[in-house]
Write an enzyme that holds these catalytic residues in place. Structure first.
Site, PDB file in Angstrom:
ATOM      1  N   ASP A 192     -22.806  19.202  -1.894  1.00 57.60           N
ATOM      2  CA  ASP A 192     -23.844  18.693  -2.805  1.00 57.60           C
ATOM      3  C   ASP A 192     -24.354  19.788  -3.728  1.00 57.60           C
ATOM      4  O   ASP A 192     -24.230  20.976  -3.452  1.00 57.60           O
ATOM      5  CB  ASP A 192     -25.012  18.087  -2.008  1.00 57.60           C
ATOM      6  N   GLU A 198     -27.067  19.858   1.852  1.00 59.54           N
ATOM      7  CA  GLU A 198     -27.627  21.181   2.157  1.00 59.54           C
ATOM      8  C   GLU A 198     -28.831  21.467   1.277  1.00 59.54           C
ATOM      9  O   GLU A 198     -29.825  22.039   1.725  1.00 59.54           O
ATOM     10  CB  GLU A 198     -26.556  22.260   1.948  1.00 59.54           C
TER      11      GLU A 198
HETATM   12 ZN   LIG Z   1     -25.593  26.583  -1.423  1.00 59.95          ZN
END
Ligand SMILES: [Zn+2]
Length: 417
Positions: free
Chosen positions: A88, A182
């Site tokens: 992401d 994340e």
């Molecule tokens: Zn990163």
């Protein structure tokens, strides 16, 4: 046909929009991350990683099976080593329609073609000087680039391709994972460490070539809520308790020197981060950060002291402080086996770099995995200026990272021979 380079892979992945989203009800937070995750699953299978899977949360996992000769005694078997990157990109800048610009950097400031107000300034980017005459990648200035962490994804995929096509490179089991979300702090929420199988792991999610990370902040979130009393302003005299005024008196007392914009290295901070309020209720979220976990209590005590002072000024307001644990310095949980760090250091040296440990003023997926029992330091990718349109990637740095992770797999196998 020449094998696809790390740069080729990166350019393909960077064009796929994988922006994650805060406060989503679903996991992953956005459906579009699955486009890249499923592509990676297919590419891993095409490489011959037959056990590659995607689970119901979107985690892609696969194993490059050990090719150590059977003469290796069982007890000398190299431990399974993990490599992890996240797909992401940050919600802080658009990830839609990313147009990577591959340029030979000539020195000086670089104005991006899609928005002339976005400039890679040589003064603000000392690492650019190492890339004069070399290839760097930027966005066109209207989006982020997504080197964080598609460079890491490309590095791991290139390592897998290298190990799968060159049987002279001996290695134990290598576990690969690609994770969603994340950037919104939930990258390891459903990460199945047992299924992953690695005994030691590395995230490939850093920046400057040669920089390695074994320490992160310890982090708490502080939430201060002020409860007031609202009434029509026309008849408020002596009755209204405006929580906004109480909150203002709290904010003005926050230490100005212990702030992200005033600190570096190992210095802690208190960072007012989100403010919401009306007369009846105001809420302030603050990030508390210190490399020493016990130091978080000292930061909390400073807030308590401020609240006591302000309470005296606003006796009718009710002030509440809540502390929520976020993550812990991975150093506290790295364990006693020196190989996890020594091997990484040696691998970077073999790649021709001068390795150095840099404390991360933030957390990584590795902070949480290390705390849960899987020691996971972090490796550079060659990317810089994350989370904004001036993000750029040193292609040399990315290739050095590929070399480092390939050496890493060799070193772990050598250590067991
Ligand atoms: Zn990163």
């Amino acid at each position: 046909m020449r094998p696809e380079s790390a740069l080729d892979k990166f350019l393909r992945y960077a064009k796929i929009d994988t922006q994650s989203r805060d406060d989503a009800e679903t996991y992953p937070s956005t459906e579009k991350q699955l486009v890249l995750l499923n592509l990676l699953l297919k590419e891993l299978k095409d490489m011959g990683l037959t056990d590659a899977t995607i689970d119901s949360h979107g985690y892609v996992m696969a194993t490059i099976p050990s090719n150590l000769p059977s003469t290796h005694k069982a007890h000398r078997k190299a431990p399974p080593i993990g490599l992890i990157a996240h797909v992401d990109t940050s919600p802080s800048a658009s990830g839609t329609n990313v147009k990577p610009q591959v340029v030979t950097y000539q020195g000086g400031d670089l104005v991006l073609p899609g928005d002339s107000s976005v400039v890679l300034s040589a003064a603000e980017n000392p690492d650019l000087a190492q890339n004069i005459g070399r290839t760097i990648v930027t966005s066109d200035g209207t989006t982020l680039l997504g080197a964080d962490d598609k460079a890491g994804v490309a590095i791991i995929m290139t390592m897998a391709q290298t190990l799968m096509t060159d049987s002279s490179l001996l290695h134990g089991d290598i576990n690969i994972a690609f994770t969603p979300d994340e950037e919104v702090g939930t990258g390891t929420k459903y990460f199945d460490i047992k299924k992953f199988g690695a005994q030691f792991a590395y995230t490939v999610d850093g920046d400057t070539p040669g920089e390695l990370n074994k320490e992160t902040f310890s982090a708490n979130l502080a939430v201060i809520t002020v409860f007031g009393r609202n009434i029509h302003p026309g008849s408020a005299k002596g009755i209204m308790v405006n929580s906004i005024r109480t909150m203002a008196d709290i904010i003005v007392r926050l230490p100005k020197d212990i702030a992200p914009e005033m600190t570096e290295g190992y210095e802690p901070y208190i960072h007012p981060h989100v403010l919401e309020g009306e007369e009846a209720q105001s809420t302030l979220k603050l990030l508390l950060r210190d490399f020493i976990t016990a130091g978080l209590d000292t930061l909390k005590q400073r807030l308590e002291q401020i609240i006591r002072e302000v309470q005296l000024l606003h006796p009718k307001a009710r002030i509440e402080l809540k502390i929520i644990e976020q993550y812990r310095n991975m150093k506290d949980y790295m364990g006693s086996d020196p190989r996890v760090l020594d091997t990484l250091w040696e691998a970077a040296k073999r790649a021709g770099l001068e390795p150095h440990w840099i404390p991360i003023r933030g957390g990584t997926d590795g902070s949480r995995l290390t705390e849960k029992g899987l020691p996971t330091p972090n490796i550079f990718t060659g990317g810089h200026n994350y989370h904004g349109p001036s993000e750029w990637l040193s292609v040399d740095g990315m290739n050095k990272s590929v070399e480092t992770v390939v050496h890493l797999t060799q070193l772990w196998a050598e250590g067991s021979a």
